[in-house]
Every structure is written in structure tokens, then in C-alpha cells.
Design a protein around this motif. Structure first.
Motif, PDB file in Angstrom:
ATOM      1  N   GLN A 189       3.527  21.395  34.926  1.00  0.00           N
ATOM      2  CA  GLN A 189       4.429  22.517  35.510  1.00  0.00           C
ATOM      3  C   GLN A 189       5.915  22.172  35.518  1.00  0.00           C
ATOM      4  O   GLN A 189       6.754  22.979  35.341  1.00  0.00           O
ATOM      5  N   TRP A 190       6.063  21.026  36.199  1.00  0.00           N
ATOM      6  CA  TRP A 190       7.466  20.916  36.852  1.00  0.00           C
ATOM      7  C   TRP A 190       8.462  20.572  35.414  1.00  0.00           C
ATOM      8  O   TRP A 190       9.494  20.742  35.217  1.00  0.00           O
ATOM      9  N   ILE A 191       7.603  20.002  34.486  1.00  0.00           N
ATOM     10  CA  ILE A 191       8.470  19.537  33.130  1.00  0.00           C
ATOM     11  C   ILE A 191       9.120  20.820  32.539  1.00  0.00           C
ATOM     12  O   ILE A 191      10.147  20.838  32.224  1.00  0.00           O
ATOM     13  N   GLN A 221       9.765  14.737  46.371  1.00  0.00           N
ATOM     14  CA  GLN A 221      10.746  13.517  45.760  1.00  0.00           C
ATOM     15  C   GLN A 221      10.259  12.883  44.765  1.00  0.00           C
ATOM     16  O   GLN A 221      10.957  12.568  43.551  1.00  0.00           O
ATOM     17  N   ARG A 222       8.688  12.591  44.722  1.00  0.00           N
ATOM     18  CA  ARG A 222       8.371  11.677  43.445  1.00  0.00           C
ATOM     19  C   ARG A 222       8.599  12.587  42.242  1.00  0.00           C
ATOM     20  O   ARG A 222       9.058  12.253  41.141  1.00  0.00           O
ATOM     21  N   LEU A 223       8.165  14.099  42.306  1.00  0.00           N
ATOM     22  CA  LEU A 223       8.191  14.851  41.125  1.00  0.00           C
ATOM     23  C   LEU A 223       9.382  15.520  40.790  1.00  0.00           C
ATOM     24  O   LEU A 223       9.817  15.143  39.437  1.00  0.00           O
ATOM     25  N   ALA A 224      10.537  15.656  41.660  1.00  0.00           N
ATOM     26  CA  ALA A 224      11.943  16.235  41.164  1.00  0.00           C
ATOM     27  C   ALA A 224      12.667  15.163  41.096  1.00  0.00           C
ATOM     28  O   ALA A 224      13.861  15.308  40.490  1.00  0.00           O
ATOM     29  N   GLY A 225      12.672  13.704  41.612  1.00  0.00           N
ATOM     30  CA  GLY A 225      13.464  12.774  41.375  1.00  0.00           C
ATOM     31  C   GLY A 225      15.164  13.268  41.942  1.00  0.00           C
ATOM     32  O   GLY A 225      15.355  13.541  43.165  1.00  0.00           O
ATOM     33  N   ALA A 226      16.006  13.215  40.883  1.00  0.00           N
ATOM     34  CA  ALA A 226      17.128  13.160  41.302  1.00  0.00           C
ATOM     35  C   ALA A 226      17.835  14.662  41.685  1.00  0.00           C
ATOM     36  O   ALA A 226      18.435  14.938  42.118  1.00  0.00           O
ATOM     37  N   ARG A 227      16.701  15.595  41.309  1.00  0.00           N
ATOM     38  CA  ARG A 227      16.872  17.018  41.467  1.00  0.00           C
ATOM     39  C   ARG A 227      16.437  17.456  42.827  1.00  0.00           C
ATOM     40  O   ARG A 227      16.463  18.565  43.134  1.00  0.00           O
TER      41      ARG A 227
END
Length: 254
Positions: free
Chosen positions: A174-176, A202-208
Motif C-alpha cells: 500500500q505504501w508504494i 520511519q522504516r516504511l516512509a524513509g526520507a518522507r
């Protein structure tokens, strides 16, 4: 036009009421569960502690979530223990947890604030004398602050780990899809209900991860997240009406 785009990260079994309330307040809502709760088999020592409740009851049983309530009550039923016959006080974190217990003819106390800090400050735990025993029904690794503070007061603890938390595989897919959205369509408010959800976000969104406003539950998480961004707002509980009121404040300030 919607006021904003809210990302509801509650587990899928608990998300519906919040999604409906936020939508009715004029927000667009996407659901992206950051936590999936998976039942754990009880160890022999945990089963023994539960069995001993009939002959050597603890002072208080703290139940930290609806899932903990359901799984704990199932374990008592397996041991042929009727919970309403136990001479203990029940302390439920939140109305949803209390409702599961009330369905079994129990009358739990509920802390004013649905956080670890609120639990510690509750009349039930604050008044316990040294040497009393508290049993905690929880997810593996949860409510560590409660454990630390109660042990520091000289209270004896019995921990029953009923489930573990993990990031759902489906949420990664879903995040993709969400990440590909334009900046104007990207969620601008994200709910974080625990330290685990913050780490998974944090792991999922990373820089965003720090782009949206982050609504966080409790002072401890507010301090942790506040080290990284000023776009953070503390919640006192996870009731839909409270979250909608906080979103209204953010919407009027934007």
C-alpha cells in the motif's frame, strides 16, 4: 475539497470508527495499518501464573488493549477459570478494552489518560503498597515504562505476553502506491499510536517520514518524535472525537 489527507495507521480491526469520524469532519482518509497483532502461545510459566489466580490472586490485572483482553480471557476459559469469580481489581486501558471485559461481567477501572503515563498515575496503581503484585496482559515488549515505574515502587510484576506486533506485509505494498502520489495528494497528517508504529513508519516512509504532521499518543512518544521534527502534535487518547478536534486545530492553523 477535503481539508487535508489523513493517514489512519490503526490496526485494520480498529480503524473503522476513526476513519468514519475523520471523513465526516471533511478530511480525506487513507488507511495504512502500521501494526499487525499476532497471537503468541503462552509459556508454561505464564499458564501457571494464570492458574494460580484462583488460589493466590494478584491485587490488580492490567489489560492494555482489546486484543490483550480477548486473548487473556480465552486463556482463562481454557483453564476453566471464570474471570468474574477472581477477587482482583481490573484496570483497562481505554473504553474498547473495558468493553471486552464488561462483556464478561467485569467492572474495570479506566485511567483518565490512555497512555503508559496515565496508567502509572491511575488511582488503582498509584495507591498500591510495596509488595503488592500486579499482573499485566500485554503485547510482547509493550508498556516497558509501566514495568520500570512499578518495579521502582516495590511492586511485584507478573507479565503475560499474549501477542506480538509486526508491520503488515500488505501495508508495504500500500505504501508504494501512496508514495507515488503527487505532493499535493500525499498525506499531510499521520497518526502514530506507539513507539512501535513510529519505528515502522520511519522504516516504511524513509526520507518522507517527517514530511507530514505527526499526531502522537502520549508525552514519551512526543519527546521521542520531537527530536526529529517540530511538525508533531500530542494526543491524550485515541478516541475519534479527540483526534477530530486536534485535526480541526491543525486545519485552522494551516
Amino acid at each position: 475539497m477535503p481539508i487535508g489527507h489523513f493517514l489512519n495507521t490503526r490496526p485494520s480491526t480498529r480503524a473503522a470508527a476513526l476513519t468514519t469520524a475523520v471523513q465526516q469532519a471533511g478530511w480525506r482518509v487513507s488507511e495504512l495499518p502500521l501494526l499487525e497483532l499476532v497471537a503468541l502461545p503462552l509459556s508454561e510459566s505464564e499458564l501457571n501464573r494464570l492458574q494460580l489466580l484462583t488460589s493466590n490472586p494478584v491485587s490488580v490485572i492490567v489489560v492494555v488493549s482489546p486484543t490483550a483482553a480477548s486473548l487473556g480471557l480465552q486463556a482463562l476459559a481454557m483453564l476453566s477459570i471464570a474471570p468474574d469469580t477472581l477477587p482482583v481489581r481490573w484496570l483497562a486501558v481505554g473504553q474498547g478494552t473495558a468493553q471486552v471485559l464488561q462483556a464478561q461481567n467485569l467492572n474495570p477501572d479506566i485511567p483518565m489518560i490512555e497512555t503508559s503515563e496515565g496508567l502509572i498515575a491511575s488511582d488503582v496503581l498509584a495507591s498500591l503498597p510495596v509488595g503488592e503484585t500486579v499482573m499485566v496482559w500485554r503485547g510482547e515488549g509493550g508498556r516497558e515504562l509501566v514495568q520500570e515505574r512499578l518495579l521502582a515502587r516495590g511492586v511485584s510484576l507478573q507479565i503475560i505476553n499474549l501477542y506480538c506486533r509486526q508491520l503488515p506485509e500488505s501495508s508495504q505494498q500500500q505504501w508504494i502506491s501512496l508514495e507515488k502520489k503527487s505532493d499535493s495528494d500525499f498525506p499531510n497528517v499521520v497518526l502514530l499510536s506507539s513507539g512501535e508504529s513510529w519505528r515502522y513508519w520511519q522504516r516504511l516512509a524513509g526520507a518522507r517520514a517527517l514530511e507530514p504532521w505527526l499526531l502522537v499518543l502520549g508525552q514519551r512518544l512526543m519527546i521521542d518524535v520531537g527530536q526529529y521534527t517540530s511538525r508533531v502534535q500530542q494526543l491524550i487518547d485515541l478516541q475519534p472525537a479527540h483526534i477530530v478536534s486536534v485535526l480541526a486545530e491543525l486545519g485552522s492553523a494551516s
